[in-house]
Design an enzyme around this catalytic site. Structure first.
Site, mmCIF file in Angstrom:
data_model
loop_
_atom_site.group_PDB
_atom_site.id
_atom_site.type_symbol
_atom_site.label_atom_id
_atom_site.label_comp_id
_atom_site.label_asym_id
_atom_site.label_seq_id
_atom_site.Cartn_x
_atom_site.Cartn_y
_atom_site.Cartn_z
ATOM 1 N N ARG A 92 1.481 4.255 -3.003
ATOM 2 C CA ARG A 92 1.233 5.673 -2.715
ATOM 3 C C ARG A 92 2.498 6.508 -2.874
ATOM 4 O O ARG A 92 2.439 7.685 -3.224
ATOM 5 C CB ARG A 92 0.658 5.811 -1.298
ATOM 6 C CG ARG A 92 -0.798 5.297 -1.213
ATOM 7 C CD ARG A 92 -1.171 4.926 0.213
ATOM 8 N NE ARG A 92 -2.588 4.633 0.398
ATOM 9 C CZ ARG A 92 -3.164 3.461 0.140
ATOM 10 N NH1 ARG A 92 -2.451 2.455 -0.360
ATOM 11 N NH2 ARG A 92 -4.452 3.273 0.367
ATOM 12 N N SER A 105 -13.497 0.803 3.234
ATOM 13 C CA SER A 105 -12.510 0.556 2.183
ATOM 14 C C SER A 105 -11.518 1.707 2.078
ATOM 15 O O SER A 105 -11.885 2.842 1.761
ATOM 16 C CB SER A 105 -13.212 0.365 0.830
ATOM 17 O OG SER A 105 -12.244 0.450 -0.206
ATOM 18 N N GLN A 123 -9.273 1.857 -0.121
ATOM 19 C CA GLN A 123 -9.075 2.185 -1.535
ATOM 20 C C GLN A 123 -10.066 3.259 -1.972
ATOM 21 O O GLN A 123 -9.701 4.210 -2.659
ATOM 22 C CB GLN A 123 -9.225 0.928 -2.397
ATOM 23 C CG GLN A 123 -8.094 -0.068 -2.168
ATOM 24 C CD GLN A 123 -8.173 -1.269 -3.086
ATOM 25 O OE1 GLN A 123 -9.174 -1.485 -3.766
ATOM 26 N NE2 GLN A 123 -7.115 -2.067 -3.089
ATOM 27 N N ARG A 149 -2.516 -14.424 -2.223
ATOM 28 C CA ARG A 149 -2.601 -14.715 -0.778
ATOM 29 C C ARG A 149 -3.161 -16.116 -0.505
ATOM 30 O O ARG A 149 -2.844 -16.732 0.508
ATOM 31 C CB ARG A 149 -3.419 -13.641 -0.068
ATOM 32 C CG ARG A 149 -2.774 -12.248 -0.215
ATOM 33 C CD ARG A 149 -3.240 -11.276 0.842
ATOM 34 N NE ARG A 149 -2.986 -9.909 0.422
ATOM 35 C CZ ARG A 149 -1.803 -9.286 0.503
ATOM 36 N NH1 ARG A 149 -0.754 -9.925 0.991
ATOM 37 N NH2 ARG A 149 -1.679 -8.043 0.090
ATOM 38 N N LYS A 159 -12.206 -9.696 -3.306
ATOM 39 C CA LYS A 159 -10.759 -9.440 -3.414
ATOM 40 C C LYS A 159 -10.240 -10.099 -4.702
ATOM 41 O O LYS A 159 -11.023 -10.378 -5.594
ATOM 42 C CB LYS A 159 -10.058 -9.970 -2.165
ATOM 43 C CG LYS A 159 -10.421 -9.184 -0.898
ATOM 44 C CD LYS A 159 -9.928 -7.761 -0.972
ATOM 45 C CE LYS A 159 -10.318 -6.951 0.238
ATOM 46 N NZ LYS A 159 -10.000 -5.524 0.061
ATOM 47 N N GLY A 198 -5.802 -3.996 -7.898
ATOM 48 C CA GLY A 198 -7.000 -3.235 -7.526
ATOM 49 C C GLY A 198 -6.638 -1.875 -6.953
ATOM 50 O O GLY A 198 -7.312 -0.871 -7.201
ATOM 51 N N ARG A 248 -12.332 -14.847 -1.526
ATOM 52 C CA ARG A 248 -11.410 -15.508 -0.595
ATOM 53 C C ARG A 248 -12.122 -16.401 0.415
ATOM 54 O O ARG A 248 -11.500 -17.312 0.979
ATOM 55 C CB ARG A 248 -10.548 -14.460 0.123
ATOM 56 C CG ARG A 248 -9.495 -13.896 -0.815
ATOM 57 C CD ARG A 248 -8.565 -12.911 -0.164
ATOM 58 N NE ARG A 248 -7.486 -12.582 -1.103
ATOM 59 C CZ ARG A 248 -6.741 -11.483 -1.024
ATOM 60 N NH1 ARG A 248 -6.947 -10.602 -0.050
ATOM 61 N NH2 ARG A 248 -5.789 -11.276 -1.906
ATOM 62 N N SER A 296 0.838 -1.210 0.000
ATOM 63 C CA SER A 296 0.000 0.000 0.000
ATOM 64 C C SER A 296 0.872 1.258 0.000
ATOM 65 O O SER A 296 0.603 2.225 -0.713
ATOM 66 C CB SER A 296 -0.890 0.020 1.237
ATOM 67 O OG SER A 296 -1.809 -1.031 1.174
ATOM 68 N N ASP A 299 -6.583 -8.103 4.611
ATOM 69 C CA ASP A 299 -5.805 -8.930 3.685
ATOM 70 C C ASP A 299 -5.230 -10.177 4.361
ATOM 71 O O ASP A 299 -4.633 -11.029 3.695
ATOM 72 C CB ASP A 299 -4.647 -8.112 3.091
ATOM 73 C CG ASP A 299 -5.160 -7.052 2.115
ATOM 74 O OD1 ASP A 299 -6.290 -7.212 1.598
ATOM 75 O OD2 ASP A 299 -4.440 -6.061 1.888
HETATM 76 C C1 S3P Z 1 -5.563 -1.413 0.092
HETATM 77 C C2 S3P Z 1 -6.763 -1.497 0.721
HETATM 78 C C3 S3P Z 1 -7.489 -2.742 0.938
HETATM 79 C C4 S3P Z 1 -6.598 -3.957 0.712
HETATM 80 C C5 S3P Z 1 -5.733 -3.841 -0.505
HETATM 81 C C6 S3P Z 1 -4.856 -2.614 -0.423
HETATM 82 C C7 S3P Z 1 -4.930 -0.093 -0.099
HETATM 83 O O1 S3P Z 1 -8.568 -2.803 0.040
HETATM 84 O O2 S3P Z 1 -7.386 -5.139 0.614
HETATM 85 O O3 S3P Z 1 -4.883 -4.989 -0.622
HETATM 86 O O4 S3P Z 1 -3.732 -0.030 -0.386
HETATM 87 O O5 S3P Z 1 -5.626 0.902 0.088
HETATM 88 P P1 S3P Z 1 -9.998 -2.143 0.450
HETATM 89 O O6 S3P Z 1 -9.679 -0.804 0.935
HETATM 90 O O7 S3P Z 1 -10.828 -2.109 -0.789
HETATM 91 O O8 S3P Z 1 -10.531 -3.057 1.503
#
Ligand code: S3P
Length: 743
Positions: A335, A476, A478, A696, A651, A403, A655, A331, A624
């Site tokens: 970023r 979330s 994300q 995973r 995911k 994603g 999962r 993550s 995760d």
């Molecule tokens: C992530 C947020 C999570 C996580 C993904 C990375 C991120 O997803 O499952 O592997 O870097 O913001 P969600 O925010 O959709 O749960």
């Protein structure tokens, strides 16, 4: 090595050079034909071919052997490209339509045209082909029966091609170990014009320039490896390449024009000492050569040609011991590139995760004109272009399996002046994007998705975004990050409120780049159109990757493992809290803060685990980590119940289902529910488990073997490289018996 039935009765090779001689010798060695006959121009060539055992007999012309040929026989034409027409005339005059005819010329359009002139149309018996296995060596002396092993052969069948003849040629090439691909004639000539004919033209011209035009007679004496590597192909057969340049004139000309244009732009950059241009070209080229051939070709993960599929085979039992550092946080790595790119100045990153997901983000920004040096042992240097400095990419951005890339970038791209499109691999194509498209649309973005809100995403540039107050419908990070990144480009103050705490790396990192983000309770807010100032980022080891080894040590008696420099951001430590509730022996030491993120060393010693009801507030903090935690639950005494985790169903795979299926295969009682799972701890057997191409899932079942009573085969483990490129190395180092096998 002769095997099976011969495929061909008589193989006649017209032109016994490297290509034709190697095919004859290869088929002979593998029992692929009853007899091999070479048509040779000189008695010496014939004698040499016979002496080397390349063919069984030779003759001086095709006409001489033609009366013997019928169904099941093959004539292979491997003369220089422009000489093919002459051979086709002989074929017209002396061969019947039952004989299969194929060729190996490097240009297909000119052969098709010659066939049309000779026969009126390309005859159904003629299969146009091109083995991509040449080298700078030529002549029958270079013939090698293994030349085609693991090489590709391109065939360009036409609508009227006879399937029986085609099948015979396909099988012929497969028998000598080649992989057969189909392309259209036009595509073949365009692709080969750029990737093969252009480099040959450049290599010949470069060597000629040095030899003829630079006055120093000692020039080659000082030439080193670079010169040798770059110009090896200038030793190729001149007549053959003369023919190719003429036969593929149009494609070669357009490739040369493009290249001369870019070379002249590079000349200007050298003259003007334009470092940005030079570094831009060099870093993009290095990346393309090192890592990104698959991504650029949009075929990461899906194309068995570009990547061999692998399984893991794990022997049961064992323990994990030692001290390891897992790779950088995924993550934070994503970023660091995104914010570094839109900051002003040069951002340096240490500990960057060189996994395919984060590399996809990096490539996306290179495609938008950002100069990025590295990654080199986790070090990356990003030449920030400022909030409004990104450039329109020349093609859709391909983000592979990631994603995080597509969702976070959606926010950032909604605020750009240009249009973009993002797509990914098969798994990503099934994942929901409405969750980001909806709030972005209410900010004024114009976004198109495929049916059901799936990728690809098409984002229209040039929209004026306005700030919103958004209550996230699901926990979330994300989606939260996506809205905040769009907020950087929006008029006013954007507020995002989350139903439960999720990872806050975006907020922390924005602050690190000097961009004010206010946090009050469950709401994060920022005001648009400020500026980010470059900074230095130290990426901690990823707690999500560390989890596999933490669980491994928890479940395998005798284990004692220390994981160093692990990120322990409070929004990520659900796994530590849950394992402790289950009775795990975890100690944190050396706790410190690095670049706004807390880190620690984590020591894990084996201790018997017990089943628990997992507190729902821990779910987003361990989102995760559940696949690995399910393995811990299977090894615990009693029942573990998870609820409130429906997000796990969307995911990289579903999962909940994938883990329940795999655990049941191993004999564990695991019952999926709509929003979680119920697992009864108990003995675990072995077997073959499916990963559904989810990294995973693959790693979770790998560590399960420590407590299994029989071997576990983890099918399709290729995707582990998306997040944890050193997983296998560390597994072996800590004591897990893991073998990688081609599937
Ligand atoms: C992530 C947020 C999570 C996580 C993904 C990375 C991120 O997803 O499952 O592997 O870097 O913001 P969600 O925010 O959709 O749960």
């Amino acid at each position: 090595m002769s095997q099976a039935q011969p495929l061909i009765n008589k193989l006649v090779v017209v032109g016994l050079g490297l290509i034709g001689g190697s095919l004859a010798a290869g088929l002979k060695r593998r029992g692929g034909c009853v007899e091999t006959i070479g048509v040779v121009r000189t008695a010496e060539a014939g004698a040499q071919a016979l002496k080397r055992g390349v063919v069984d007999r030779t003759c001086a012309s095709l006409a001489e052997v033609a009366p013997e040929l019928g169904p099941g026989d093959v004539v292979f034409i491997s003369v220089p490209t422009l000489a093919v027409a002459g051979v086709l005339e002989q074929i017209r005059d002396c061969l019947g339509p039952q004989v299969t005819v194929t060729d190996g010329a490097s240009v297909k359009g000119s052969v098709a045209k010659a066939a049309e002139q000779v026969f009126g149309l390309v005859p159904p018996q003629l299969i146009l082909g091109h083995p991509i296995a040449g080298s700078e060596r030529s002549g029958v002396a270079a013939a090698n029966p293994d030349l085609y092993e693991q090489h590709r052969v391109i065939l360009t069948p036409l609508e009227n091609t006879d399937p029986v003849h085609l099948d015979r040629v396909v099988q012929m090439w497969q028998r000598v170990g080649a992989e057969v691909l189909n392309l259209s004639v036009e595509e073949h000539d365009e692709v080969l014009g750029a990737t093969s004919h252009l480099p040959h033209a450049i290599a010949y011209s470069l060597v000629d320039t040095l030899a003829q035009d630079i006055g120093n007679p000692n020039i080659f004496r000082y030439a080193a490896g670079g010169f040798r590597d770059f110009t090896r192909i200038a030793s190729s057969d001149p007549l053959m390449w003369h023919d190719i340049m003429r036969a593929n004139k149009d494609s070669v000309l357009s490739a040369l024009d493009l290249f001369m244009n870019n070379l002249s732009r590079l000349r200007t950059a050298v003259a003007e000492e334009d470092s940005d241009h030079l570094l831009g070209v060099f870093t993009r080229a290095k990346a393309a050569r090192d890592h990104f051939t698959n991504i650029l070709a949009k075929r990461a993960f899906v194309d068995s040609m570009s990547r061999s599929k692998i399984d893991y085979l794990l022997q049961p039992g064992g323990q994990v011991r030692g001290t390891i550092r897992v790779p950088g946080d995924k993550s934070i790595s994503h970023r660091s590139i995104m914010l570094g790119a839109i900051a002003e100045g040069i951002t340096t990153v240490e500990g960057f995760l060189e996994g395919e997901d984060a590399l996809a983000t990096l490539q996306a920004f290179r495609d938008m004109g950002v100069v990025i040096e590295g990654p080199d042992n986790g070090r990356v240097k990003i030449h920030g272009v400022g909030l409004h400095g990104l450039k329109a990419p020349t093609k859709p951005l391909y983000v592979g399996n990631s994603g995080t890339t597509i969702r976070l970038l959606a926010g950032l791209l909604a605020g750009q002046a240009f249009d973009t499109e993002m797509s990914g691999d098969e798994s990503l194509a099934t994942r929901p994007m409405g969750r980001v498209a909806d709030p972005l649309r209410s900010m004024g973005a114009v976004i198109d998705t495929a049916e059901g809100g799936r990728p690809p995403l098409r984002i229209k540039g040039g929209q004026r975004l306005k700030a919103i107050d958004y209550a996230l419908p699901m926990a979330s990070a994300q989606v939260k990050s996506c809205v905040l990144l769009a907020g950087l480009y929006a008029e006013g103050t954007t507020r995002v409120t989350e139903p439960a705490p999720t990872r806050d790396h975006t907020e922390r990192m924005l602050a690190g780049f000097g961009y004010p983000v206010k946090r009050s309770g469950a709401t994060a807010e920022l005001t648009g159109n400020g500026r980010l100032t470059a900074c230095n980022i130290d990426v901690p080891a990823d707690i999500s990757s560390a989890t596999f080894y933490m669980v491994a040590a928890c479940i395998a008696p005798g284990s004692d493992l220390t994981l160093t420099h692990v990120g322990i951001n409070p929004t990520r430590i659900g796994v530590i809290n849950i394992l402790r509730l289950m009775g795990a022996d975890l100690t944190l030491s050396n706790e410190r803060e690095i670049g706004g993120e807390p880190v620690a060393d984590i020591r894990v010693r084996y201790a018997p685990l017990k089943g628990i009801r997992i507190p729902e507030e821990q779910v987003p903090l361990a989102i995760d980590e559940f696949p690995a935690l399910f393995i811990a639950a299977a090894c615990a005494e009693g029942e573990t119940v998870l609820t409130g985790a429906e997000e796990l169903r969307v995911k990289e795979s579903d999962r909940i289902q994938a883990m329940a299926d795999g655990l049941q295969t191993l004999g564990v009682n695991a019952q999926p529910t709509p929003d979680g799972i119920v697992i009864q701890g108990g003995p675990m057997g072995g077997g073959e488990v499916e990963t559904h191409f989810d990294h995973r899932i693959a790693m979770s079942f790998s560590i399960a073997a420590l407590r299994a009573s029989a071997p576990i085969r983890v099918k399709d483990a290729t995707h582990v490289a998306t997040s944890f490129p050193t997983f296998v190395e560390l597994a072996k180092q800590t004591g897990i018996s893991l073998e990688v096998i081609d599937s």
